[in-house]
Design a protein around this motif. Structure first.
Motif, PDB file in Angstrom:
ATOM      1  N   ALA A  28       0.911  -1.483  -0.038  1.00  0.00           N
ATOM      2  CA  ALA A  28       0.047   0.013  -0.015  1.00  0.00           C
ATOM      3  C   ALA A  28       0.825   1.328  -0.038  1.00  0.00           C
ATOM      4  CB  ALA A  28      -0.945   0.044   0.942  1.00  0.00           C
ATOM      5  N   VAL A  29       1.820   1.089   0.978  1.00  0.00           N
ATOM      6  CA  VAL A  29       2.670   2.483   0.816  1.00  0.00           C
ATOM      7  C   VAL A  29       3.442   2.537  -0.602  1.00  0.00           C
ATOM      8  CG1 VAL A  29       4.963   3.351   1.910  1.00  0.00           C
ATOM      9  CG2 VAL A  29       3.147   2.343   3.298  1.00  0.00           C
ATOM     10  N   SER A  30       3.980   1.504  -1.135  1.00  0.00           N
ATOM     11  CA  SER A  30       4.592   1.561  -2.572  1.00  0.00           C
ATOM     12  C   SER A  30       3.653   2.126  -3.348  1.00  0.00           C
ATOM     13  CB  SER A  30       5.111   0.099  -2.885  1.00  0.00           C
ATOM     14  OG  SER A  30       5.737   0.274  -4.192  1.00  0.00           O
ATOM     15  N   VAL A  31       2.367   1.820  -3.385  1.00  0.00           N
ATOM     16  CA  VAL A  31       1.465   2.374  -4.369  1.00  0.00           C
ATOM     17  C   VAL A  31       1.150   3.830  -4.360  1.00  0.00           C
ATOM     18  CG1 VAL A  31      -1.105   2.018  -5.038  1.00  0.00           C
ATOM     19  CG2 VAL A  31       0.390  -0.014  -4.870  1.00  0.00           C
ATOM     20  N   ALA A  32       1.019   4.014  -2.891  1.00  0.00           N
ATOM     21  CA  ALA A  32       0.742   5.484  -2.566  1.00  0.00           C
ATOM     22  C   ALA A  32       1.888   6.377  -2.916  1.00  0.00           C
ATOM     23  CB  ALA A  32       0.579   5.633  -0.965  1.00  0.00           C
ATOM     24  N   LEU A  33       3.172   5.777  -2.752  1.00  0.00           N
ATOM     25  CA  LEU A  33       4.444   6.718  -3.173  1.00  0.00           C
ATOM     26  C   LEU A  33       4.522   6.497  -4.961  1.00  0.00           C
ATOM     27  CD1 LEU A  33       6.312   6.272   0.119  1.00  0.00           C
ATOM     28  CD2 LEU A  33       4.705   8.031  -0.452  1.00  0.00           C
ATOM     29  N   GLU A  34       3.981   5.800  -5.412  1.00  0.00           N
ATOM     30  CA  GLU A  34       4.225   5.642  -6.787  1.00  0.00           C
ATOM     31  C   GLU A  34       5.464   4.970  -7.024  1.00  0.00           C
ATOM     32  OE1 GLU A  34       3.644   9.420  -8.544  1.00  0.00           O
ATOM     33  OE2 GLU A  34       1.611   9.579  -8.440  1.00  0.00           O
ATOM     34  N   VAL A  74      -2.122   7.904   6.152  1.00  0.00           N
ATOM     35  CA  VAL A  74      -3.131   7.208   6.847  1.00  0.00           C
ATOM     36  C   VAL A  74      -3.968   6.188   5.961  1.00  0.00           C
ATOM     37  CG1 VAL A  74      -5.265   7.318   8.269  1.00  0.00           C
ATOM     38  CG2 VAL A  74      -3.463   9.223   8.736  1.00  0.00           C
ATOM     39  N   PHE A  75      -3.920   5.115   6.126  1.00  0.00           N
ATOM     40  CA  PHE A  75      -4.628   3.998   5.373  1.00  0.00           C
ATOM     41  C   PHE A  75      -5.847   3.368   5.954  1.00  0.00           C
ATOM     42  CE2 PHE A  75      -0.145   4.188   3.884  1.00  0.00           C
ATOM     43  CZ  PHE A  75      -0.464   4.243   2.522  1.00  0.00           C
ATOM     44  N   GLN A  76      -6.915   3.052   5.333  1.00  0.00           N
ATOM     45  CA  GLN A  76      -8.108   2.461   5.745  1.00  0.00           C
ATOM     46  C   GLN A  76      -7.765   1.164   5.459  1.00  0.00           C
ATOM     47  OE1 GLN A  76     -11.794   3.531   4.254  1.00  0.00           O
ATOM     48  NE2 GLN A  76     -13.011   2.453   5.586  1.00  0.00           N
ATOM     49  N   ASN A  77      -8.107   0.237   6.388  1.00  0.00           N
ATOM     50  CA  ASN A  77      -8.024  -1.310   6.343  1.00  0.00           C
ATOM     51  C   ASN A  77      -9.286  -1.698   5.640  1.00  0.00           C
ATOM     52  OD1 ASN A  77      -8.109  -3.897   6.370  1.00  0.00           O
ATOM     53  ND2 ASN A  77      -7.122  -4.256   8.275  1.00  0.00           N
ATOM     54  N   THR A  78      -9.402  -1.935   4.540  1.00  0.00           N
ATOM     55  CA  THR A  78     -10.773  -2.533   3.605  1.00  0.00           C
ATOM     56  C   THR A  78     -11.096  -3.835   3.890  1.00  0.00           C
ATOM     57  OG1 THR A  78      -9.745  -2.928   1.534  1.00  0.00           O
ATOM     58  CG2 THR A  78     -10.301  -0.653   1.826  1.00  0.00           C
ATOM     59  N   GLY A  79     -10.107  -4.534   4.566  1.00  0.00           N
ATOM     60  CA  GLY A  79     -10.231  -6.103   4.771  1.00  0.00           C
ATOM     61  C   GLY A  79      -9.523  -6.897   3.787  1.00  0.00           C
ATOM     62  N   ILE A  85      -5.876   7.326   2.851  1.00  0.00           N
ATOM     63  CA  ILE A  85      -6.878   8.197   2.997  1.00  0.00           C
ATOM     64  C   ILE A  85      -6.404   9.546   3.236  1.00  0.00           C
ATOM     65  CG2 ILE A  85      -8.364   8.935   4.895  1.00  0.00           C
ATOM     66  CD1 ILE A  85      -9.589   6.541   3.525  1.00  0.00           C
ATOM     67  N   SER A  86      -5.334   9.678   3.628  1.00  0.00           N
ATOM     68  CA  SER A  86      -4.758  11.018   3.659  1.00  0.00           C
ATOM     69  C   SER A  86      -3.212  11.001   3.506  1.00  0.00           C
ATOM     70  CB  SER A  86      -5.290  12.067   4.596  1.00  0.00           C
ATOM     71  OG  SER A  86      -4.798  11.460   5.910  1.00  0.00           O
ATOM     72  N   LYS A  87      -2.538  12.345   3.305  1.00  0.00           N
ATOM     73  CA  LYS A  87      -1.037  12.415   3.325  1.00  0.00           C
ATOM     74  C   LYS A  87      -1.003  13.690   3.922  1.00  0.00           C
ATOM     75  CE  LYS A  87       3.052  12.538   0.531  1.00  0.00           C
ATOM     76  NZ  LYS A  87       3.890  12.570  -0.732  1.00  0.00           N
ATOM     77  N   SER A  88      -0.245  13.973   5.034  1.00  0.00           N
ATOM     78  CA  SER A  88       0.123  15.122   5.636  1.00  0.00           C
ATOM     79  C   SER A  88       1.498  15.395   5.847  1.00  0.00           C
ATOM     80  CB  SER A  88      -0.527  14.979   7.111  1.00  0.00           C
ATOM     81  OG  SER A  88      -1.821  14.789   7.081  1.00  0.00           O
ATOM     82  N   THR A  89       2.118  16.603   5.659  1.00  0.00           N
ATOM     83  CA  THR A  89       3.428  16.855   5.746  1.00  0.00           C
ATOM     84  C   THR A  89       3.793  17.515   7.159  1.00  0.00           C
ATOM     85  OG1 THR A  89       3.145  18.719   4.591  1.00  0.00           O
ATOM     86  CG2 THR A  89       3.584  16.869   3.279  1.00  0.00           C
ATOM     87  N   VAL A  90       5.019  17.682   7.285  1.00  0.00           N
ATOM     88  CA  VAL A  90       5.394  18.405   8.683  1.00  0.00           C
ATOM     89  C   VAL A  90       5.038  18.103   9.791  1.00  0.00           C
ATOM     90  CG1 VAL A  90       6.450  20.415   7.024  1.00  0.00           C
ATOM     91  CG2 VAL A  90       4.176  20.559   8.196  1.00  0.00           C
ATOM     92  N   ILE A  91       4.980  16.799   9.938  1.00  0.00           N
ATOM     93  CA  ILE A  91       4.548  16.188  11.108  1.00  0.00           C
ATOM     94  C   ILE A  91       5.448  15.796  12.152  1.00  0.00           C
ATOM     95  CG2 ILE A  91       3.106  14.281  12.098  1.00  0.00           C
ATOM     96  CD1 ILE A  91       1.018  14.872  10.144  1.00  0.00           C
ATOM     97  N   SER A  92       5.763  15.853  13.284  1.00  0.00           N
ATOM     98  CA  SER A  92       6.582  15.149  14.359  1.00  0.00           C
ATOM     99  C   SER A  92       5.787  14.316  15.308  1.00  0.00           C
ATOM    100  CB  SER A  92       7.472  16.213  14.896  1.00  0.00           C
ATOM    101  OG  SER A  92       8.174  17.129  14.104  1.00  0.00           O
TER     102      SER A  92
END
Length: 150
Positions: A28-34, A74-79, A85-92
Motif C-alpha cells: 500500500a505504501v509503495s502504491v501511494a508513493l508511486e 493514513v490508510f483505511q483497512n478495507t479487509g 485516506i490522507s497524506k500530511s506533511t511536516v508532522i513530528s
C-alpha cells in the motif's frame, strides 16, 4: 450416530473463526508513493470503528522529512487491502489518537513545530495536509489520548 454428526459438521463448516489477516502495508505504501522506496514506521489502530485496524505510517529519510517534520500517511483497512485516506506533511512525533471523532473517524493529535500539539480532524474524506494550520490542543486533552508513536 446423528448426534455425533452435529458437532463434527459444526467443526467442519465454520464455527471456528479464522484470525483476521492484515493486508500488506508495504504494498500500500509503495502504491501511494508511486513505487518510490521509503523507510517507514507503522502503527495499527482502528480509527473508524469498523473492527479493522487501520494504518498510520510515518515516512523516514531525506525524501520525506525536513526541518519541520516528516510525512504521515493514513490508510483505511478495507479487509482485503489498505486504501490511502490522507497524506500530511511536516508532522513530528508523538502522535496520539483521541476518543473523540469527527465524521466517523478518531481525531489525531500530532506535534507541529512552532505550534506544539495540534488537533487533526477528519473532514469526511481525509485528515488535513498541513498540521501547522490546525488549532492547538490542551495538555489535558493530549494526555487523555492514546499514544501510537512516541
Amino acid at each position: 450416530m446423528t448426534l455425533l454428526w452435529i458437532p463434527f459438521s459444526l467443526f467442519l463448516f465454520g464455527c471456528s473463526e479464522q484470525p483476521q489477516l492484515r493486508p500488506d502495508i508495504h504494498q500500500a505504501v509503495s502504491v501511494a508513493l508511486e513505487n518510490n522506496a521509503a523507510d517507514f514506521d507503522v502503527a495499527y489502530t482502528d480509527l473508524n470503528n469498523d473492527g479493522l485496524e487501520d494504518a498510520v505510517v510515518m515516512l523516514k529519510g531525506m525524501n520525506w522529512c525536513g526541518s519541520g517534520g516528516c510525512s504521515m500517511l493514513v490508510f483505511q483497512n478495507t479487509g482485503s487491502d489498505f486504501a490511502l485516506i490522507s497524506k500530511s506533511t511536516v508532522i513530528s512525533t508523538p502522535i496520539r489518537v483521541t476518543e473523540t471523532k469527527k465524521n466517523g473517524w478518531n481525531n489525531l493529535i500530532v506535534w507541529s513545530k512552532g505550534k506544539g500539539y495540534v488537533l487533526m480532524t477528519f473532514d469526511g474524506k481525509s485528515y488535513p495536509t498541513n498540521p501547522s494550520l490546525q488549532d492547538g490542543v490542551s495538555e489535558e486533552e493530549t494526555l487523555k489520548a492514546k499514544t501510537i508513536f512516541k
